[in-house]
Scaffold this active site. Structure first.
Site: not given
Ligand SMILES: NC(=O)c1ccc[n+]([C@@H]2O[C@H](COP(=O)([O-])OP(=O)(O)OC[C@H]3O[C@@H](n4cnc5c(N)ncnc54)[C@H](OP(=O)(O)O)[C@@H]3O)[C@@H](O)[C@H]2O)c1
Length: 243
Positions: A166, A204
Site C-alpha cells: 500500500y 481501515n
Molecule cells: N481512509 C484513510 O484513512 C485514507 C488515508 C489516506 C489515503 N486514503 C485514500 O483515499 C481513497 C479513498 O479511500 P477510502 O478511505 O474512502 O476507502 P473506501 O471507503 O474503502 O473507498 C474506496 C473506494 O474505492 C473503490 N474502488 C476500489 N477498487 C476499485 C476499482 N477497481 N474500480 C473502481 N472503484 C474501486 C471502492 O469501491 P467498492 O465499494 O466497489 O469496493 C470504494 O468506492 C483511497 O485512494 C485511499 O487509498 C484513505
C-alpha cells in the site's frame, strides 16, 4: 456545452470519494459517481440526489480497460468535457504486508488499482479534460506514500504500519504524477496529490479518526483551484507534504 462544471470521482460510492462528490455537488458541480458495483453506485447516486447534488452514475472499474473506455464515452455523450478528475478509488491489499514475507500477488493487485488504475483512467479522460477551460486532476494519495515520513526523517513521523504494497503504491502514484506534470507542463491542467488524513472508512475498518467529509476537503480544494494555482504538489489540510 453548459457553464455547469462536471467532475468524475472514482470510487465515489462510499467513504471519502462519496464526500468529495457531495462537496463538489454542493458547489454546484455536476458529479459523475464512478463506481464498479451497480447497486452501490445507484444507491450512492440516489443519496447524493437526495442531498441536492446533480449526480449521475458512471459504471467504472479502474482495473478494466473496457469499463474505463465506456466511462469516457458516457462522459463525452453527457457533458462533452471534464472539468475535474478525482482519482480516488484505492485499496490497501489487506494485512499482513511485511515486505520480507509478502505475497507478490498482493503487490500486483494493489498497484493495478492504485497506480495503473489512475493512469488508465487519466489517459482515457484526458481528451475530455483538454476540452475544459480550467482542467484539474486530483490523485488521492496518502501521507504513507511520503518517503520522508516513512523513513522518519521528519520528527517522529514514521506514519502508518509497515506495508510492502500500500505505502509504496502511493509513492509510485506520486512519482507517476510528477511525470504527468512534466509532460503536460505547457497545458493549463493543474495536477496535484491529496492526503485525506486518517479517515474512518471501510479501508481501515473505520479505525480512522477523521470523518470522510473532513478527508474530502483537500481533494475538493484541489479540484476547484483557481487558474494559476499550484501543480505538481502533495497536500493535506495542514499544507504541503514532503515527498
Ligand atoms: N481512509 C484513510 O484513512 C485514507 C488515508 C489516506 C489515503 N486514503 C485514500 O483515499 C481513497 C479513498 O479511500 P477510502 O478511505 O474512502 O476507502 P473506501 O471507503 O474503502 O473507498 C474506496 C473506494 O474505492 C473503490 N474502488 C476500489 N477498487 C476499485 C476499482 N477497481 N474500480 C473502481 N472503484 C474501486 C471502492 O469501491 P467498492 O465499494 O466497489 O469496493 C470504494 O468506492 C483511497 O485512494 C485511499 O487509498 C484513505
Amino acid at each position: 456545452m453548459t457553464d455547469t462544471k462536471t467532475a468524475l470521482v472514482t470510487g465515489a460510492n462510499k467513504g471519502i470519494g462519496y464526500e468529495i462528490a457531495a462537496g463538489l455537488g454542493a458547489l454546484g458541480w455536476s458529479v459523475g459517481v464512478g463506481a464498479r458495483d451497480r447497486t452501490r453506485r445507484d444507491d450512492a447516486v440516489a443519496r447524493l440526489i437526495d442531498r441536492g447534488v446533480d449526480a449521475f452514475a458512471v459504471p467504472l472499474d479502474v482495473t478494466d480497460d473496457g469499463s474505463v473506455g465506456a466511462a469516457a464515452d458516457l462522459l463525452t455523450e453527457r457533458s462533452g468535457r471534464l472539468d475535474a478528475l478525482v482519482n480516488n478509488a484505492g485499496i490497501t491489499g489487506g494485512v499482513p504486508q511485511e515486505p520480507t514475507s509478502i505475497d507478490l500477488d498482493i503487490i500486483r493487485t494493489v498497484v493495478e488499482t492504485n497506480v495503473l488504475g489512475v493512469i488508465r483512467v487519466t489517459n482515457a479522460m484526458l481528451p475530455l479534460l483538454r476540452r475544459a477551460a480550467s482542467p484539474r486532476i486530483v490523485n488521492m494519495s496518502s501521507g504513507v506514500g511520503s518517503l520522508t515520513r516513512q523513513s522518519g526523517s521528519v520528527g517522529e513521523l514514521t506514519t502508518g504500519p509497515v506495508a510492502g504494497a500500500y505505502s509504496p503504491s502511493k509513492t509510485f502514484l506520486n512519482a507517476v504524477m510528477i511525470q504527468y506534470v512534466r509532460e503536460l507542463a505547457d497545458t493549463n491542467i493543474l495536477i496535484n496529490a491529496a492526503c485525506p488524513g486518517f479517515v474512518a472508512t471501510d479501508l481501515n475498518g473505520f479505525r480512522g479518526v477523521r470523518t470522510p467529509e473532513q478527508g474530502a476537503a483537500t481533494a475538493i480544494r484541489l479540484a476547484t483551484l483557481p487558474d494559476g494555482g499550484p501543480t505538481g504538489g502533495f497536500f493535506e489540510d495542514a499544507g504541503v507534504i514532503p515527498w
